[in-house]
Enzyme design. Structure first.
Site, PDB file in Angstrom:
ATOM      1  N   GLY A 218       0.836  -1.205   0.000  1.00 15.46           N
ATOM      2  CA  GLY A 218       0.000   0.000   0.000  1.00 15.46           C
ATOM      3  C   GLY A 218       0.859   1.238   0.000  1.00 15.46           C
ATOM      4  N   ASN A 219       0.279   2.352   0.355  1.00 15.34           N
ATOM      5  CA  ASN A 219       1.074   3.576   0.467  1.00 15.34           C
ATOM      6  C   ASN A 219       0.500   4.448   1.574  1.00 15.34           C
ATOM      7  OD1 ASN A 219      -0.906   5.501  -0.738  1.00 15.34           O
ATOM      8  ND2 ASN A 219      -0.648   4.132  -2.496  1.00 15.34           N
ATOM      9  N   ARG A 220       1.119   5.595   1.810  1.00 19.95           N
ATOM     10  CA  ARG A 220       0.803   6.377   2.996  1.00 19.95           C
ATOM     11  C   ARG A 220      -0.316   7.391   2.783  1.00 19.95           C
ATOM     12  NH1 ARG A 220       6.588   8.532   4.117  1.00 19.95           N
ATOM     13  NH2 ARG A 220       5.436   9.923   5.504  1.00 19.95           N
ATOM     14  N   ALA A 285      -4.047   7.852  -4.660  1.00 21.34           N
ATOM     15  CA  ALA A 285      -2.662   7.396  -4.822  1.00 21.34           C
ATOM     16  C   ALA A 285      -2.734   5.905  -5.138  1.00 21.34           C
ATOM     17  CB  ALA A 285      -1.887   7.647  -3.542  1.00 21.34           C
TER      18      ALA A 285
END
Ligand code: CTP
Length: 413
Positions: A218-220, A285
């Site tokens: 995943g990402n932030r 994102a």
């Protein structure tokens, strides 16, 4: 966000709100509402019924609004108070609205300051019911609400389902939370012709790509920028769909929220809806890659040894893959989060992804990017020079973006 600073902002700033408070336990929440609205920049006049004063004192509202709380009908200052208030306010919000108030308002009674002011005003009226669930379900209450909505054009906000007063269990009847009511007031104040009845599609948040049943790539991204855009577009009068990857944020008020997990799922929803959108904002994102294979069993450390390799496969570029399905003449906004060569990379994305606007930010800059409530962005468009905005809250950045989208919508007719 508890304790978060509310900053004066559109569309509340400089606007006059009449907050009617009637006699319900939920009146304690109206104090917070009056305080928040004042801190958002509105001038708030609170009118309390006699029954409301059994629960909360006028002084409490005076303390948070800095203005005299109003209770009596028989006051003349220049003109009769109810006539003057009715003409001067931009919006009336009755929160909480009891069953008794609904009945009196539906009958057009004029026996206290609040009901009389309702007859004297032509401003939009929002009513936030609060009562026991059995009372709310009573046919007479429902009939009064229908009359207020259909005959008088009042907007009915809530009630929510949830915990009622002590000893009353749970059910539909609970007044909306102050933050939700603030959005309804913002919606009544914020209507803009460019957005009225327009369909806006926003993607937001990260995507999660499964490695095994318990782990993901995943990402932030928190989703904050996309959620702020969706909420601000609804305030301006648009019909908004928000397609969101996993996010801890509350659902925006008035917005159709479609929750997804993976890039593939987000792609499917966008592909299905983009043809009907007048505006599409790609704020998500999206993970560019996913594990080529998602294991059906949890990956075991003992079985894998000291090193593990994961092959990645490219995800669809949602903006690009759905470009052919866009509605002709629609406005499309993208984001570019970069760590170097900000303007060159953003200009490339503007061109290659067919965006009308690109909102570029540098992830390495303080106060910009993921996991913060602020952003410093530069907006690129097809005409004119890039515009570098100062450090702003994400809510303010959303308004800046929508100002430009509104101008484009206006110019395209
Ligand atoms: N985007 C998308 N689908 C993807 C990746 C990105 O729709 N699979 C959208 C984003 O929502 C954003 C824009 O494309 O509006 C640019 O995203 P960004 O991650 O900055 O760019 P990428 O195209 O992924 O390029 P790179 O990661 O190489 O910078």
């Amino acid at each position: 966000m508890p304790g978060a600073e509310l900053i004066p902002r559109r569309p509340w700033r400089g606007r006059r709100v009449l907050l009617g408070v009637t006699g319900s336990i939920a009146a304690y929440k109206s104090v917070q509402l009056a305080r928040d609205l004042t801190r958002l920049g509105a001038q708030v006049d609170v009118v309390l019924t006699d029954a409301a004063q059994q629960f909360v004192a006028p002084l409490l509202f005076e303390g948070v609004t800095g203005r005299k709380a109003l209770t009596g009908l028989f006051t003349v200052e220049g003109a009769a108070l109810h006539v003057r208030l009715g003409q001067e306010v931009d919006v009336v919000c009755v929160a909480p609205a009891t069953a008794d108030f609904l009945a009196r308002a539906a009958q057009g009674r004029a026996d206290d300051l609040l009901c009389t002011t309702l007859l004297a005003t032509r401003a939009p009226v929002i009513v936030c019911p609060a009562m026991n669930d059995r009372m709310f379900a009573h046919p007479q209450v429902q009939e009064n609400l229908t009359h207020l909505r259909e005959r008088l054009g009042y907007r009915i906000a809530g009630p929510a389902a949830g915990a009622l007063a002590a000893g009353e269990g749970e059910g539909p009847g609970r007044m909306l939370e102050p933050t939700e009511i603030e959005e309804h007031i913002g919606h009544a104040l914020g209507a803009e012709p460019a957005f009225a009845g327009r369909s806006v599609l926003v993607t937001a948040g990260p995507t999660r790509e499964a490695l095994d049943p318990v782990r993901y790539l995943g990402n932030r991204s928190s989703g904050r920028m996309g959620y702020a855009l969706a909420q601000a577009a609804w305030r301006r009068g648009a019909d908004v769909t928000l397609v969101s990857g996993p996010s801890a944020l509350e659902a925006p008020v008035g917005v159709d929220l479609v929750r997804v997990e993976t890039a593939d799922e987000m792609h499917a929803v966008v592909a299905e809806r983009i043809g009907r959108a007048d505006v599409t904002v790609f704020a998500a994102a999206v993970a560019d890659y996913r594990p080529a294979e998602s294991r059906s069993e949890k990956v075991k450390r003992e079985a894998e040894g000291p090193e593990i390799s994961v092959a990645l496969a490219a995800n669809p570029d949602i903006a690009r893959a759905t470009a052919g399905a866009r509605r002709p003449g629609s406005v499309v906004v993208g984001f570019a989060l970069e760590t170097s060569d900000l303007l060159a990379n953003a200009a490339r994305k503007l061109e290659s992804k067919g965006f009308d606007l690109v909102v570029a930010n540098d992830a390495t800059e303080e106060g910009a990017g993921f996991e913060v409530t602020t952003n410093r962005v530069t907006i690129l468009s097809r005409e004119g020079k890039p515009e570098a905005l100062p450090l702003l809250s994400k809510d303010e950045v959303a308004e800046e973006i929508l100002d430009r989208v509104g101008r484009l919508l206006g110019s395209r007719g």
